[in-house]
Design a protein around this motif. Structure first.
Motif, short mmCIF file in Angstrom:
data_model
loop_
_atom_site.label_atom_id
_atom_site.label_comp_id
_atom_site.label_asym_id
_atom_site.label_seq_id
_atom_site.Cartn_x
_atom_site.Cartn_y
_atom_site.Cartn_z
N VAL A 150 36.21 28.81 33.14
CA VAL A 150 34.91 28.42 33.97
C VAL A 150 34.88 29.00 35.16
O VAL A 150 33.93 29.59 35.57
CB VAL A 150 34.77 26.86 34.12
N GLY A 151 36.11 29.17 35.94
CA GLY A 151 35.96 29.63 37.42
C GLY A 151 36.68 30.98 37.55
O GLY A 151 36.59 31.63 38.64
N ALA A 152 37.08 31.62 36.51
CA ALA A 152 37.57 32.74 36.37
C ALA A 152 36.90 33.96 36.88
O ALA A 152 37.17 34.96 37.53
CB ALA A 152 38.47 33.16 35.10
N ALA A 153 35.59 33.93 36.32
CA ALA A 153 34.95 34.96 36.33
C ALA A 153 34.49 35.08 38.02
O ALA A 153 34.20 35.98 38.68
CB ALA A 153 33.22 34.87 35.69
N LYS A 154 34.14 33.84 38.55
CA LYS A 154 33.66 33.70 39.92
C LYS A 154 34.84 33.88 40.77
O LYS A 154 34.63 34.52 41.99
CB LYS A 154 33.06 32.51 40.22
N ALA A 155 36.09 33.58 40.51
CA ALA A 155 37.32 33.87 41.03
C ALA A 155 37.30 35.43 41.37
O ALA A 155 37.58 36.14 42.14
CB ALA A 155 38.47 33.52 40.62
N GLY A 156 37.30 36.10 39.96
CA GLY A 156 37.39 37.59 40.06
C GLY A 156 36.56 38.54 40.90
O GLY A 156 36.73 39.35 41.38
N ALA A 170 41.05 31.35 48.02
CA ALA A 170 40.98 30.23 47.79
C ALA A 170 40.42 29.28 49.08
O ALA A 170 39.88 28.21 48.91
CB ALA A 170 42.06 29.36 46.99
N ARG A 171 41.00 29.81 50.03
CA ARG A 171 40.48 29.17 51.25
C ARG A 171 39.25 29.44 52.05
O ARG A 171 38.52 29.37 52.95
CB ARG A 171 41.37 29.34 52.56
N THR A 172 38.45 30.35 51.03
CA THR A 172 37.18 30.68 51.43
C THR A 172 36.07 29.50 51.30
O THR A 172 36.11 28.54 50.48
CB THR A 172 36.50 31.63 50.44
N SER A 199 45.72 48.46 44.66
CA SER A 199 46.63 48.01 43.81
C SER A 199 46.62 46.45 43.38
O SER A 199 46.76 45.98 42.43
CB SER A 199 47.73 48.60 43.94
N ARG A 200 46.40 45.72 44.49
CA ARG A 200 46.32 44.34 44.53
C ARG A 200 45.38 43.77 43.90
O ARG A 200 45.34 42.90 43.00
CB ARG A 200 46.26 43.90 46.15
N LEU A 201 44.09 44.47 43.94
CA LEU A 201 42.98 44.09 43.41
C LEU A 201 42.99 44.03 41.77
O LEU A 201 42.83 43.23 41.04
CB LEU A 201 41.51 44.76 43.78
N ASP A 202 43.64 45.37 41.44
CA ASP A 202 43.85 45.68 40.07
C ASP A 202 44.88 44.50 39.56
O ASP A 202 44.71 43.98 38.44
CB ASP A 202 44.32 47.05 39.83
N ARG A 203 46.06 44.26 40.02
CA ARG A 203 46.97 43.21 39.65
C ARG A 203 46.32 41.72 39.22
O ARG A 203 46.58 41.39 38.38
CB ARG A 203 47.99 43.24 40.62
N LEU A 204 45.53 41.57 40.49
CA LEU A 204 44.96 40.04 40.36
C LEU A 204 43.88 40.04 39.23
O LEU A 204 43.95 38.73 38.43
CB LEU A 204 44.35 39.73 41.59
N LEU A 205 43.11 40.86 39.15
CA LEU A 205 41.92 40.98 38.07
C LEU A 205 42.89 41.04 36.47
O LEU A 205 42.35 40.18 35.68
CB LEU A 205 41.15 42.16 38.21
N GLN A 206 43.53 41.70 36.44
CA GLN A 206 44.35 41.73 35.15
C GLN A 206 45.29 40.41 35.04
O GLN A 206 45.17 39.97 33.77
CB GLN A 206 45.55 42.83 35.14
N ILE A 223 33.47 27.27 48.24
CA ILE A 223 33.38 27.72 46.96
C ILE A 223 33.44 26.70 45.75
O ILE A 223 33.81 25.56 46.12
CB ILE A 223 34.89 28.91 46.53
N ALA A 224 33.04 27.07 44.64
CA ALA A 224 32.94 25.84 43.80
C ALA A 224 34.38 25.39 43.36
O ALA A 224 35.30 26.29 43.32
CB ALA A 224 32.18 26.27 42.33
N PRO A 225 34.54 24.13 43.05
CA PRO A 225 35.95 23.57 42.55
C PRO A 225 36.71 24.36 41.26
O PRO A 225 37.72 24.82 41.35
CB PRO A 225 35.71 21.98 42.05
N ALA A 226 35.67 24.77 40.33
CA ALA A 226 36.24 25.57 39.22
C ALA A 226 36.79 27.02 39.75
O ALA A 226 37.87 27.42 39.31
CB ALA A 226 35.23 26.01 38.40
N THR A 227 36.26 27.56 40.76
CA THR A 227 36.77 28.96 41.55
C THR A 227 37.85 28.65 42.12
O THR A 227 38.89 29.48 42.00
CB THR A 227 35.56 29.33 42.19
N ALA A 228 37.92 27.66 42.83
CA ALA A 228 39.36 27.20 43.73
C ALA A 228 40.23 26.98 42.70
O ALA A 228 41.66 27.29 42.93
CB ALA A 228 39.05 25.99 44.42
#
Length: 336
Positions: free
Chosen positions: A134-140, A293-295, A79-86, A298-303
């Protein structure tokens, strides 16, 4: 309690018949039914413990909590993953021409609540979509990888738990409970209403002690200052709200025992429970975004995308708190 114990045993039989059980998306799967029955038995033990054998209650309650918590994790991660991707899609996708900064996206009812400054509402619904995309795809992808892994591990842990000697010991105790509730002498004809009223009083006191008087207004800047900070520690204001959610659930269970589970739950309690569920979900989603985000490396756009997502979910937390306070102030209907 005998009825819930019977439900537990029925779910256990279904689990054994189906082997590994149904997928998490199936709302009738055996692990979920086991968790529901364990949670309700535990709730009855908590509220009516004065009428039950103390040693037996203290022995089984932690085991029921362990089982319920273990079985809840897989669905929680999904459920958490689904919520965040939406939320990522909503934040980075094209704005609606009719309402580019609709307060609905902030979790507020329509129309927007009084007292929310127009500029704050506009800022809430209009992040820098160009930079965010720019970073949403990599963040997802990062969230998908992390939470799917966590879900897979939770699934394995649940299967191991259901095959363990610890679980079988719990099941044996519940099987005895289905036919013989260990009451203290003189408890058979006791009035349950005072104990149920005490559960309601604990809920009322916990609501009154919530740390946010400002939750009565729709924008709690003090909470957001901490919520949007890089501090990895849990938000200090979340825990009392989670406790209220637990006490509300115990109150509802106690009410069902006294007035019967066929009696409809009042709109006020349903709305309050839904608001607290949204609060829990948003708080945990915000924590997951912050953890991602603490990974390292990661690229600045992803963060940046994860930071916007974290802020969005903390705003949802505040919206849920406002919704709870708004419905809780309403006088309860004249129901038993």
């Amino acid at each position: 309690m005998r009825a819930q114990a019977t439900e537990f045993l029925r779910a256990l039989r279904l689990h054994r018949e189906n082997g590994a059980g149904a997928p998490v998306a199936d709302h009738t799967d055996a692990p979920r039914a086991l968790r529901r029955a364990a949670r309700r038995i535990s709730g009855s033990l908590h509220t009516f413990q004065a009428l039950l054998d103390g040693d037996w209650s203290e022995a089984i309650r932690p085991e029921l909590a362990w089982l319920s918590g273990t079985l809840a994790l897989e669905h929680a991660y999904a459920s958490r993953l689904d919520r965040l991707l939406q939320a990522l899609h909503r934040l980075s996708g094209p704005a609606s021409p009719a309402s580019p900064a609709s307060p609905v996206s902030a979790g507020y009812p329509d129309p927007p609540p009084p007292g929310l400054p127009a500029q704050q509402s506009a800022d809430r619904g209009a992040p820098d979509r160009g930079a965010l995309t720019v970073g949403a795809a990599k963040a997802g992808a990062l969230l998908d990888r992390q939470l799917t892994l966590a879900r897979t591990r939770a699934h394995s842990t649940a299967l191991q738990a259901l095959g363990s000697s610890r679980f079988h010991a719990v099941a044996d105790k519940v099987a005895v409970l289905a036919s013989d509730v260990p009451l203290v002498p003189g408890a058979a004809g006791a009035d349950l209403r005072p104990l149920a009223a005490a559960a309601e009083d604990r809920l009322t006191d916990a609501v009154a002690a919530l740390p946010l008087v400002t939750a009565g207004s729709p924008y709690n800047a003090a909470a957001l200052i901490h919520g949007l900070s890089p501090d990895p520690s849990p938000h200090p204001q979340d825990t009392p709200w989670h406790q209220v959610r637990l006490l509300l659930r115990l109150h509802r269970y106690a009410r069902e025992v006294v007035v019967g589970d066929d009696t409809p739950v009042g709109v006020r309690l349903l709305a309050a429970g839904e608001a607290l569920d949204r609060h829990r979900d948003a708080a945990e989603a915000a924590a997951a975004a912050a953890q991602a985000a603490r990974t390292p490396r990661i690229a600045p756009a992803t963060a940046y995308a994860l930071g916007v997502l974290h802020a969005d979910q903390r705003h949802e937390v505040e919206a849920a708190r406002y919704a709870f306070q708004h419905c809780w102030r309403k006088e309860p209907a004249g129901t038993p």
